[in-house]
Write an enzyme that holds these catalytic residues in place. Structure first.
Site, short mmCIF file in Angstrom:
data_model
loop_
_atom_site.label_atom_id
_atom_site.label_comp_id
_atom_site.label_asym_id
_atom_site.label_seq_id
_atom_site.Cartn_x
_atom_site.Cartn_y
_atom_site.Cartn_z
N GLN A 299 -4.19 -1.77 9.74
CA GLN A 299 -4.08 -3.09 9.10
C GLN A 299 -4.63 -4.18 10.03
OE1 GLN A 299 -2.95 -3.62 5.87
NE2 GLN A 299 -3.66 -5.70 6.20
N ASP B 257 -10.84 2.59 4.24
CA ASP B 257 -11.08 1.14 4.12
C ASP B 257 -12.58 0.86 4.04
OD1 ASP B 257 -8.93 -0.54 3.83
OD2 ASP B 257 -8.44 -0.59 5.97
N LYS C 244 0.84 -1.21 0.00
CA LYS C 244 0.00 0.00 0.00
C LYS C 244 0.87 1.26 0.00
CE LYS C 244 -3.70 -2.53 2.25
NZ LYS C 244 -4.38 -2.91 3.49
#
Ligand code: NAD
Length: 289
Positions: free
Chosen positions: A96, A119, A52
Site C-alpha cells: 500500500q 497493482d 481490499k
C-alpha cells in the site's frame, strides 16, 4: 446524461469473479490468495487496505495482511517482499502506497515479482502495457477502461484529454487510451501542472479524464457539450450533513457540469469502487496462470 455507475458495475464484476472462483475451487483448483503489506497506520491507507481485504473475502479469495511499523527499515520491508515472492501459495502482492519518506518506493515496487504485481506498477509491467502485451494493468486505469467498455462509450478517433500525469493514474491512462484497442484509439492530450491554457485544451475534449487531486476543479466553462467525464479525484472534506462528519468530493464540480455531459462518473460511486474490482481481477488472472 448517463451516470457511469461504478458501484453497480464493480458489484457485477465481483459477482462474476465469485462465480469463477467457486467453479475453480469446486473442481479442485487453487483458492486465489492476495497478500497486502501495510506500513504504518495512515488513516486513508488503512481504509483502502481494509476495503481490499474485505473484498477478497466477498469473492472467496484468501488474503493475508502484513502490518509493519512506521519505522520499519527498507531492508526489512524488502525482505518481507522477497518472502512473499518466494511463497508459491500467494498469487498477488500489493504494497500500500504511500510509504514513509525513508523508504524508496520505486525500489520496493521493483522488488515485487512482476508475476505477482497485481497493482501493475512494476516497470516491466508498465513496459508491457505500453507495448500492448498481456500484463496486469494498473487497477484504477483498468477500472476506467472497464467502465467505458461496459457502457459502450465510443472512444475510437475521439480526443481524450487527461489531467494529471501520476504514475498510477494519469500517465498510464494516457497510454491506454491511445493504444490500438477497444476502448482506446483516441488522440490523447496529457496535461499537468505546467500545461498552459488548460481550459482551451479541455474544451476540445470528447473524453475528459480528471486526476489532479483538487476538489471540484473542473467546471462547466471548461468543457464542451456532450463530453464524457471520468472523475478520478477523491478529496475528503468536513461535512455536517453526513453521519461520519466527512464527505468525498471529486475533481469535477458534478452539479455544475452534469447537464453538459453525455456520460459522467459520480464521486463517490464511480471510479473508486472499480479500482478494487480490478485488483481482484488481476489476482484471479495470476492464480489462473
Ligand atoms: P498526484 O496527486 O500524484 O498528482 C497530481 C497530478 O495533477 C500531477 O501530475 C500534477 O502535474 C497534476 N496537476 C496538479 N495541478 C494541476 C493543474 N492545476 N492543472 C493540471 N494538472 C495539475 O495524482 P494521483 O495520485 O493520480 O491522484 C489524483 C487524484 O485521484 C487524488 O484525488 C487521488 O486521491 C485520486 N485517486 C483516486 C483513485 C481511485 O481509485 N478513485 C486512485 C488513485 C488516485
Amino acid at each position: 446524461m448517463i451516470i457511469l455507475d461504478g458501484k453497480k458495475t464493480s458489484h457485477d464484476i465481483k459477482e462474476e469473479i465469485a462465480v469463477e472462483v467457486n467453479s475453480i475451487v469446486s473442481s479442485g483448483g487453487k483458492t486465489p490468495h492476495l497478500s497486502a503489506i501495510l506500513v504504518g497506520s495512515d488513516g486513508a491507507s488503512e481504509t483502502y487496505v481494509n476495503a481490499k481485504v474485505k473484498a477478497c473475502a466477498k469473492v472467496g479469495f484468501q488474503s493475508t495482511l502484513i502490518r509493519l511499523s512506521e519505522d520499519v527499515s527498507e531492508e526489512d520491508l524488502l525482505a518481507e517482499v522477497k518472502k512473499i515472492n518466494d511463497n508459491s501459495d500467494i498469487d498477488g502482492l500489493i504494497v500500500q502506497l504511500p510509504l514513509p519518506k525513508h523508504i524508496n518506493e520505486m525500489k520496493v515496487t521493483e522488488a515485487i515479482d512482476p508475476k505477482k504485481d497485481v497493482d501493475g506498477f512494476h516497470p516491466s509491467n508498465i513496459g508491457r502495457m505500453a507495448l500492448n502485451l498481456p500484463t496486469y494493468l494498473p487497477a484504477t486505469p483498468a477500472g476506467i477502461l472497464e467502465l467505458l467498455k461496459r457502457y459502450d462509450v465510443e472512444t475510437s478517433g475521439k480526443h481524450c484529454v487527461v489531467i494529471g500525469r501520476s504514475h498510477i493514474v494519469g500517465s498510464p491512462m494516457s497510454i491506454l487510451m491511445s493504444r490500438n484497442n477497444i476502448p482506446g484509439n483516441c488522440t490523447v492530450t496529457l496535461t499537468h501542472s505546467r500545461t498552459q491554457n488548460l481550459k482551451g485544451i479541455t474544451k476540445t475534449a470528447d473524453i475528459l479524464i480528471v486526476a489532479l487531486g483538487k476538489a471540484e476543479f473542473v467546471t462547466s466553462d471548461m468543457i464542451k457539450e456532450g463530453v464524457c467525464i471520468i472523475d478520478v479525484g477523491i478529496t475528503r472534506v468536513r461535512s455536517d450533513k453526513n453521519k461520519s462528519g466527512w464527505k468525498l468530493l471529486g475533481d469535477v464540480n458534478f452539479e455544475d457540469v452534469k447537464e453538459k455531459c453525455s456520460f459522467i462518473t459520480p464521486v463517490p460511486g464511480g471510479v473508486g469502487p472499480m479500482t478494487i474490482a480490478m485488483l481482484l481481477q488481476n489476482t484471479l488472472i495470476s492464480t489462473k496462470k
